[in-house]
Enzyme design. Structure first.
Site, PDB file in Angstrom:
ATOM      1  CB  VAL A 125      -0.812   0.086   1.241  1.00 45.07           C
ATOM      2  CG1 VAL A 125      -1.877  -1.179   1.136  1.00 45.07           C
ATOM      3  CG2 VAL A 125      -0.215  -0.031   2.602  1.00 45.07           C
ATOM      4  CG  HIS A 141      -3.665  -6.038  -0.265  1.00 42.37           C
ATOM      5  ND1 HIS A 141      -2.702  -6.939   0.172  1.00 42.37           N
ATOM      6  CD2 HIS A 141      -4.725  -6.941  -0.778  1.00 42.37           C
ATOM      7  CE1 HIS A 141      -2.999  -7.970  -0.278  1.00 42.37           C
ATOM      8  NE2 HIS A 141      -4.089  -8.323  -0.654  1.00 42.37           N
ATOM      9  CB  CYS A 149     -16.652   8.603   5.606  1.00 42.84           C
ATOM     10  SG  CYS A 149     -17.926   8.486   6.834  1.00 42.84           S
ATOM     11  CB  CYS A 152     -20.868   9.946   3.990  1.00 46.79           C
ATOM     12  SG  CYS A 152     -19.201  10.682   4.246  1.00 46.79           S
ATOM     13  CB  THR A 248       4.777 -11.732  -2.146  1.00 42.25           C
ATOM     14  OG1 THR A 248       3.705 -12.413  -1.457  1.00 42.25           O
ATOM     15  CG2 THR A 248       4.828 -12.050  -3.646  1.00 42.25           C
ATOM     16  CG  ASN A 273      10.274 -14.278  -1.377  1.00 43.66           C
ATOM     17  OD1 ASN A 273       9.676 -13.063  -1.075  1.00 43.66           O
ATOM     18  ND2 ASN A 273       9.853 -15.282  -0.221  1.00 43.66           N
ATOM     19  N   GLY A 275      13.529 -17.236   0.961  1.00 45.89           N
ATOM     20  CA  GLY A 275      12.792 -18.185   1.633  1.00 45.89           C
ATOM     21  C   GLY A 275      11.774 -18.894   0.797  1.00 45.89           C
ATOM     22  CB  VAL A 291      13.343  -8.478  -4.004  1.00 45.81           C
ATOM     23  CG1 VAL A 291      12.468  -7.714  -5.093  1.00 45.81           C
ATOM     24  CG2 VAL A 291      12.706  -9.525  -3.527  1.00 45.81           C
TER      25      VAL A 291
END
EC number: 2.3.1.286
Length: 302
Positions: A125, A141, A149, A152, A248, A273, A275, A291
């Site tokens: 994000v 995401h 809100c 509204c 990821t 990645n 792991g 990465v």
């Protein structure tokens, strides 16, 4: 107007689920990945691991401490949870708002300009892909810089909310930071959150238009990604010849479904990645490495 329905994925009888003949390498090197992707267009799927070199820690790397993210149900159903979240977020936002794209973000933007990358689906994000110059980005995401809100439906900028929260809580940020620019004894998380203990006196802000509950325009745990956004992401995967996954663990279905979709369609899948990831069994090539440096090397080869 409702978005056009996406055609159903091919059935097992219509298309085999195995990778095409050239997709025989599993754990490999950046050279293996480059050979596989050469001459193909690519959709990139990214996660928190691509932003670690920008100073935003991820959730699930081997060195990450355990976290219990607040769920959507907790946020909307409990004033104390909501107050605690906004107190933490108000500090964390100060840090994320000062971060900059790293080499991994920049190389994906450059590859898009060269016509190799069709676009980026990101689980982050932080908007660092946009800051790096990527033009086609699906923020799966949500994005940290907007607040909505729940009553509204009005949307405001996070910067505007920061001004209101500062006015309601004078000196709060300074009380948990060494100074106005450095995160000291707190931990910043990928959703512009931060872990602090002293939140009981924090005053959150309600919607200035209707008095409703304000929520970051971010998909929480326990909340669904808007269907139209998911369909847009599927279409971006379908528009390319291969899927490149970067940074990821694919622990949640939100990102894993696109790897499964590409694999079902017979597209080569490259995963970069550190792991294991939940998508490793579907990978054509898995590069277990950092990465940023891997994407830079790929960019030089493609």
């Amino acid at each position: 107007m409702q978005p056009a329905a996406r055609p159903l994925a091919p059935t097992y009888q219509e298309r085999r689920w195995e990778h095409p003949p050239d997709a025989v390498i599993h754990h490999g090197t950046v050279d293996d990945a480059a050979r596989l992707l050469e001459g193909r267009t690519v959709t990139a799927l990214t996660g928190a691991g691509i932003s670690t070199d920008s100073g935003i820690p991820d959730y699930r790397s081997p060195d990450s401490p355990p976290r219990n993210p607040m769920t959507y149900q907790q946020f909307v159903g409990d004033d104390a949870f909501r107050r605690h979240y906004w107190a933490r977020n108000h500090v964390g936002w100060q840090h994320v708002n000062r971060t900059h794209p790293n080499a991994g973000h920049r190389v994906l933007a450059e590859l898009e300009q060269r016509g190799v990358v069709r676009g980026v689906i990101t689980q982050n994000v932080d908007l660092l892909h946009e800051d790096a110059g990527s033009r086609t980005v699906i923020d799966l995401h949500g994005r940290y810089d907007r607040v909505i809100c729940l009553q509204c439906g009005r949307t405001i900028s996070r910067a505007h909310l920061a001004e209101r929260l500062d006015a309601l809580n004078p000196g709060f940020v300074e009380s948990v930071l060494d100074d106005g620019t450095t995160v000291a004894d707190i931990e910043v998380a990928p959703d512009a959150d931060a872990v602090i203990a002293r939140t009981s006196h924090f005053r959150p802000a309600d919607c200035e238009f209707c008095g409703g509950v304000l929520k970051p325009e971010i998909v929480y745990f326990g909340e669904n990604v808007p269907r139209a956004r998911v369909e847009q992401a599927y279409a971006l995967v379908d528009s390319a010849d291969a899927l490149l996954v970067a940074g990821t663990s694919l622990t949640v279905m939100s990102g894993l479904r696109f790897v499964r979709h590409a694999a079902k369609a017979g597209q080569p899948v490259v995963i970069v990645n550190r792991g294991e990831t939940r998508g490793d069994p579907l990978a054509t090539v898995k590069v277990d490495a950092g990465v940023s440096e891997t994407l830079v090397a790929l960019g030089e080869m493609l």
